[in-house]
Structure formats: C-alpha cells, structure tokens
Design an enzyme around this catalytic site. Structure first.
Site, PDB file in Angstrom:
ATOM      1  N   THR A  27       1.154  -1.237  -0.097  1.00  0.00           N
ATOM      2  CA  THR A  27       0.013  -0.029  -0.041  1.00  0.00           C
ATOM      3  C   THR A  27       0.868   1.242   0.101  1.00  0.00           C
ATOM      4  OG1 THR A  27      -1.450  -1.237   1.221  1.00  0.00           O
ATOM      5  CG2 THR A  27      -1.865   1.094   1.065  1.00  0.00           C
ATOM      6  N   LYS A 139       4.613  -8.380   4.132  1.00  0.00           N
ATOM      7  CA  LYS A 139       3.367  -7.994   4.123  1.00  0.00           C
ATOM      8  C   LYS A 139       2.473  -8.816   3.452  1.00  0.00           C
ATOM      9  CE  LYS A 139       1.003  -3.658   4.602  1.00  0.00           C
ATOM     10  NZ  LYS A 139       1.414  -2.090   4.551  1.00  0.00           N
ATOM     11  N   GLU A 171       4.345  -3.167  16.823  1.00  0.00           N
ATOM     12  CA  GLU A 171       4.066  -2.345  15.631  1.00  0.00           C
ATOM     13  C   GLU A 171       2.672  -1.534  16.236  1.00  0.00           C
ATOM     14  OE1 GLU A 171       3.830  -4.545  12.295  1.00  0.00           O
ATOM     15  OE2 GLU A 171       2.082  -5.874  13.058  1.00  0.00           O
TER      16      GLU A 171
END
Length: 274
Positions: A27, A139, A171
């Site tokens: 993204t 990812k 995270e």
C-alpha cells in the site's frame, strides 16, 4: 481496478488469496501522480515472493505506470495485491501456480493533515500480534491479528499498539512505531513479528545520514511509561506524532518532539521534490 493488467471487478471464489491469505500486498501513496517510494515497495514485494515461492511479475512496474496513467490520479492510495491464484481445494499449493495481480486506487484518508499537525491518541491493544520468524517483516495477506486489534479502537482513538505474546511492543495496527527514551531514538525489533514497513526503513536511513542512530530494540510495555516522545509512520500518512498514550494503569501525555519534527521534515523535503 485492474486484474492481470486489464480493467476488471471479479476475482475467482477459488482464489487462494481469498481462501487462505496466500499472497502479498503493498500500500503506497500517490502524490502529484507519482508512486512514492515505489522502488522500495517493489523490492519488498519481490522479497516476499521469494519466501512464498511465487514468481515475481517482472512487468509489474510498467503495469503500475499504465494503470496510473489511465486513472489520471494525482493524490490517492495505490494497493498492489499478488495472490497465488486458484489451485483447487486444500492447503497444498499447485505445482504450477497461476498468480493474480490486482491494482486498486483508493481516496486518501481525510484526517492525514490534521493528525500530522495535532497528533493522535493511542492505546495498547489487548489482542497480540502473532510471532513467526519465517514470516516476520513480510506484508502478507494474513491480517486477522490487525483486524481483531482494530476492533478495540473506540471513538477518539486513532491507533492501537500491538504487543507479542511476551508483552514486547511490535507495531501499530497499521503503522510502525518510533519512541524516544533518555534522549535516544528507538524502534521495536521485528525479527519475530510485525511488518518491516517501507517508511520505517526509509526513516532509519534518513536519520543515519544525519548521524542519528536508531536503536533496534526489544521494548517492554512498561518502558512506555517513561518515554518522552513517540511517533508512528506508514507509507500513506507519513509521520504522525503521538500526543497521548493510554496504558493500562496510566495515561502519558506527549509533545511533538525534535525527532518527530525531523522525521516530518524529511518527508516534507521529499514530497516537495517528487
């Protein structure tokens, strides 16, 4: 939306990305018609393909440019999805997969500028992030931990910090984390869990170029009670200061400090030249 280089809307119900999360995604920000940090995103996608045993589509860069040209988008979010494609029932992947490439454009979130200037309120999520050193950093499409943790973000909370089962900070639900303690800048170790964000890596390099070391550290949640500064980052919104951190036993109010301002300045300089 484009599927395998052509405009389309339909994905097979047998696609392994849908059935098993068997795939990868990226993204990234489209700014002034350009894909920001595209080289780094494609490099991470290629690394993920090597781990998952997928052929990296060599034509992907040209395909992305054609897609952006056809859309005429100037300010948007680009999502790149690569799945193993269809392959029958069962976990075992087909010997010769037929990967599927998906390109999507989405509008920018409307709170980017406000949060960049005013800072955000953050909690520590109860749902942990799963640890797996073989998949750490990637990812991949398996985002159920982030989905469940995001359900904890009630009204007025902008992001949630995720811990592993040992209580170590990893995270945010959609971001990487930097914090300052005793005048030193740190970011959590991602060797066992989490996504090695492109913006995280880029900022570490930028700080290093200014002779500012970023410690890669195991951060216990109790350490967050004494930090002096925190910011989160990702490839879409850039850098957001954390103005309030809500812990189980106390609330920590924070200011947008010098390291956060420096990180934002790095991005400002790049965006002005992209």
């Amino acid at each position: 939306m484009w599927i395998n280089g052509q405009p389309g809307e339909n994905i097979a119900a047998t696609d392994r990305g849908l059935l098993y999360g068997d795939g990868l995604f990226e993204t990234l920000l489209i700014h002034r018609g350009q894909a920001i940090l595209l080289d780094q995103h494609l490099q991470r996608l290629q690394q993920g393909c090597a781990v998952l045993g997928l052929d990296y589509p060599q034509s992907l860069r040209d395909e992305i440019q054609l897609f952006l040209n056809s859309s005429q988008a100037t300010e948007a979010v680009l999502k790149i999805i690569l799945t193993r494609g269809s392959g029958g029932r069962g976990y075992k992947p087909p010997a010769v997969p037929d990967p599927v490439r998906i390109l999507q454009l989405h509008p920018l979130p409307d709170n980017i500028s406000r949060n960049r200037q005013q800072g955000i309120r953050v909690i520590v999520c109860q749902h942990p992030v799963s640890s797996n050193s073989r998949l750490a950093g990637l990812k991949h499409l398996n985002r159920l931990d982030q989905v469940l943790a995001s359900r904890e973000l009630l009204e007025g909370i902008d992001e949630g910090l995720m811990l592993d089962d040992a209580g170590l900070l990893v995270e945010g639900t959609r971001s990487n984390v930097f914090l300052v303690s005793a005048g030193k800048l740190y970011t959590p170790d991602l060797s066992r869990a989490g996504v090695a964000g492109i913006m995280r890596s880029w900022l570490i390099e930028r700080f290093a170029a200014q002779q500012i070391d970023v410690g890669i550290s195991r951060v216990c949640v109790r350490q967050l009670e004494s930090i002096s500064e925190m910011f989160i980052c990702n490839s879409v919104f850039g850098v957001w200061p954390v103005s309030q951190l809500r812990l189980a036993e106390k609330t920590v109010d924070l200011q947008c400090g010098p390291f956060t301002r420096q990180a934002q300045q790095f991005l400002h300089e790049v965006y002005n030249h992209e």
